[in-house]
Design an enzyme around this catalytic site. Structure first.
Site, PDB file in Angstrom:
ATOM      1  N   SER A   1      48.884  72.466  -0.482  1.00  0.00           N
ATOM      2  CA  SER A   1      49.656  74.054  -0.827  1.00  0.00           C
ATOM      3  C   SER A   1      48.800  75.043  -0.096  1.00  0.00           C
ATOM      4  CB  SER A   1      49.694  74.010  -2.251  1.00  0.00           C
ATOM      5  OG  SER A   1      48.809  73.784  -2.626  1.00  0.00           O
TER       6      SER A   1
ATOM      7  N   HIS B   1      55.981  72.448  -1.165  1.00  0.00           N
ATOM      8  CA  HIS B   1      56.163  73.287   0.070  1.00  0.00           C
ATOM      9  C   HIS B   1      57.068  72.703   0.507  1.00  0.00           C
ATOM     10  CE1 HIS B   1      52.959  76.433  -2.308  1.00  0.00           C
ATOM     11  NE2 HIS B   1      51.695  75.374  -2.093  1.00  0.00           N
TER      12      HIS B   1
ATOM     13  N   LYS C   1      59.652  78.610  -6.183  1.00  0.00           N
ATOM     14  CA  LYS C   1      59.026  78.943  -5.159  1.00  0.00           C
ATOM     15  C   LYS C   1      59.606  78.606  -3.184  1.00  0.00           C
ATOM     16  CE  LYS C   1      54.215  76.869  -5.652  1.00  0.00           C
ATOM     17  NZ  LYS C   1      53.252  76.299  -6.231  1.00  0.00           N
TER      18      LYS C   1
HETATM   19  C1  LIG Z   1      52.802  75.981  -7.098  1.00  0.00           C
HETATM   20  C2  LIG Z   1      53.015  74.356  -6.948  1.00  0.00           C
HETATM   21  C3  LIG Z   1      53.048  73.560  -8.098  1.00  0.00           C
HETATM   22  C4  LIG Z   1      53.454  74.153  -9.404  1.00  0.00           C
HETATM   23  O1  LIG Z   1      55.036  74.904  -9.688  1.00  0.00           O
HETATM   24  P1  LIG Z   1      55.462  75.580 -10.584  1.00  0.00           P
HETATM   25  O2  LIG Z   1      56.115  75.782 -10.998  1.00  0.00           O
HETATM   26  O3  LIG Z   1      54.452  77.207  -9.789  1.00  0.00           O
HETATM   27  O4  LIG Z   1      54.478  75.194 -12.029  1.00  0.00           O
HETATM   28  C5  LIG Z   1      52.969  72.613  -8.404  1.00  0.00           C
HETATM   29  N1  LIG Z   1      52.375  71.438  -7.380  1.00  0.00           N
HETATM   30  C6  LIG Z   1      51.680  72.317  -6.178  1.00  0.00           C
HETATM   31  C7  LIG Z   1      51.770  71.515  -4.730  1.00  0.00           C
HETATM   32  C8  LIG Z   1      52.152  73.365  -6.238  1.00  0.00           C
HETATM   33  O5  LIG Z   1      51.605  74.333  -4.842  1.00  0.00           O
END
Ligand SMILES: *Cc1c(COP(=O)(O)O)cnc(C)c1O
Length: 396
Positions: free
Chosen positions: A181, A209, A240
């Site tokens: 990330s 991602h 995301k």
């Molecule tokens: C953002 C993220 C999460 C968490 O997801 P949310 O739906 O925002 O709680 C988990 N793992 C990674 C690698 C992330 O970037």
């Protein structure tokens, strides 16, 4: 007590590590409104521009009209409404796995799932750059935790040998991400699968991602590498690239049934609101469509442009071929990263400075994310502004 926190906050400030919230008074998009000013937004993970997409809005509104706002109870009590089941069917079909389970967030998915897989006496092997949700899930499980250097297959193999020798008969779980990330690089999935198979370990892959960005119909890295069958658990977020909110686990039917019985963040939390679930379903359907493929192609065009224009920086050794929509501009010093971010903000760009503990101390960076909804000119002007800021920094 107030003073105690004040001292602690002061200590954070002194190390340039204090964080503040800032109000955004507009929808997510390539431009956002902050403090009465429009800024070009290079900070969001809304890679395909779905967060404010009309299809998602209408799906949510339609379901709210039919099902109301709140889900009323946990999924096992009375909160499993038709939208939840529709979403899970669509997720499993899209990912080509036997089954899927949705959670309120990606964070909740990790926190509930990891402790359902392993417990005391089992072993977790976790990549050093894994997201906080995986680390927290690992800690909560009570399993023995070993961290291997980022993407270091040799060290992972050493740990696997050690675990098999010292903890014979126990379960071994490897935790990693397909796209990291804060660095934007990818895991060597094929080699990881070879190792996990050789040592009889389980592999849980966080595709947060990668979904929407990589692979056929944006199914992620496991699908792109044709390794769907070999990854035991594919975790992801609906928050995301999918533009909605929530998290999911895809895998075998027995795995999903086990999680329904054991994942505490699933069992002891009210079901996600049905409207949001329908918005996520609309996003999954969009990704599976030819229009979705076209949007993903556009995203990669924008990524390619950023790759061509972003000046190289010597600390940024990863500036090879872009493997995701995340471009880390590694600055090192925490205050320098903040100064660079505020210089860019005064030129009209929102680019977040990422600092410890999100990244290691002394590895502060600007984290630039490109989306399909950025115009070419927005990317060009950001890269020009970075060049100017960098030049000023070199002169100081
Ligand atoms: C953002 C993220 C999460 C968490 O997801 P949310 O739906 O925002 O709680 C988990 N793992 C990674 C690698 C992330 O970037």
């Amino acid at each position: 007590m107030g003073e105690l926190f004040e001292e602690q906050l002061e200590a954070l400030r002194a190390r340039s590590l204090e964080r503040k919230l800032r109000e955004i008074s507009s929808a997510q998009g390539p431009e956002v409104q902050i403090a009465g000013r429009r800024l070009i937004n290079f900070s969001s993970n809304d890679y395909l521009g779905l967060a404010s997409d009309l299809r998602l809005r209408e799906a949510a509104i339609g379901t709210i009209k039919e099902f109301g706002v709140g889900a009323g109870a946990s999924r096992l009590v009375s909160g499993t409404q038709s939208p939840h089941l529709r979403l899970e069917t669509a997720l499993a079909k899209w990912k080509e796995t036997e089954a899927a389970l949705s959670f309120s967030s990606g964070y909740a998915a990790a926190l509930g799932t990891v402790p359902a897989l392993v417990s005391k006496d089992d072993v977790i092997l976790l990549d050093k750059l894994c997201h906080a949700s995986l680390i927290d899930g690992a800690k909560l499980s009570g399993a023995i935790l070993r961290i291997f250097p980022h993407n270091h297959l040799g060290k992972l193999e050493d740990h696997l040998e050690w675990a098999r020798r010292e903890h014979a008969g126990k379960r071994i779980l490897i935790l990693t991400e397909s796209v990291f990330s804060m660095d934007g690089d990818r895991a060597p999935l094929r080699e990881l699968v070879e190792l996990k198979s050789r040592f009889g370990a389980l592999l849980m892959l966080d595709e947060a991602h990668a979904v929407g960005v990589i692979g056929p119909n944006g199914r992620g890295l496991a699908a792109a590498e044709n390794l769907n069958e070999d990854v035991d658990l594919q975790m992801g977020t609906l928050s995301k690239a999918l533009g909605a909110s929530g998290g999911y686990i895809c895998g075998s039917r027995s795995l999903i049934e086990w999680l329904i019985n054991r994942a505490r963040s699933f069992i002891y939390s009210t079901a996600p609101p049905p409207g949001i679930v329908s918005a996520a379903l609309a996003a999954v359907n969009f990704l599976g469509s030819s229009e979705g493929e076209e949007r993903r192609r556009l995203l990669w065009e924008r990524i390619g442009l950023m790759q061509d224009l972003l000046p190289r920086n010597e600390l940024n050794e990863k500036a090879g071929v872009a493997s995701s929509a995340i471009f880390p501009w590694i600055v090192g010093d925490e205050q320098a990263a903040i100064d660079l971010a505020s210089a860019l903000q005064s030129e009209g760009f929102l680019v977040p400075a990422i600092r410890y503990p999100t990244v290691a101390k002394g590895c502060a960076r600007l984290r630039i994310t490109v989306t399909a909804s950025h115009g070419e000119n927005q990317i060009r002007s950001l890269c020009e502004a970075i060049k100017r800021a960098n030049k000023r920094r070199a002169e100081d």
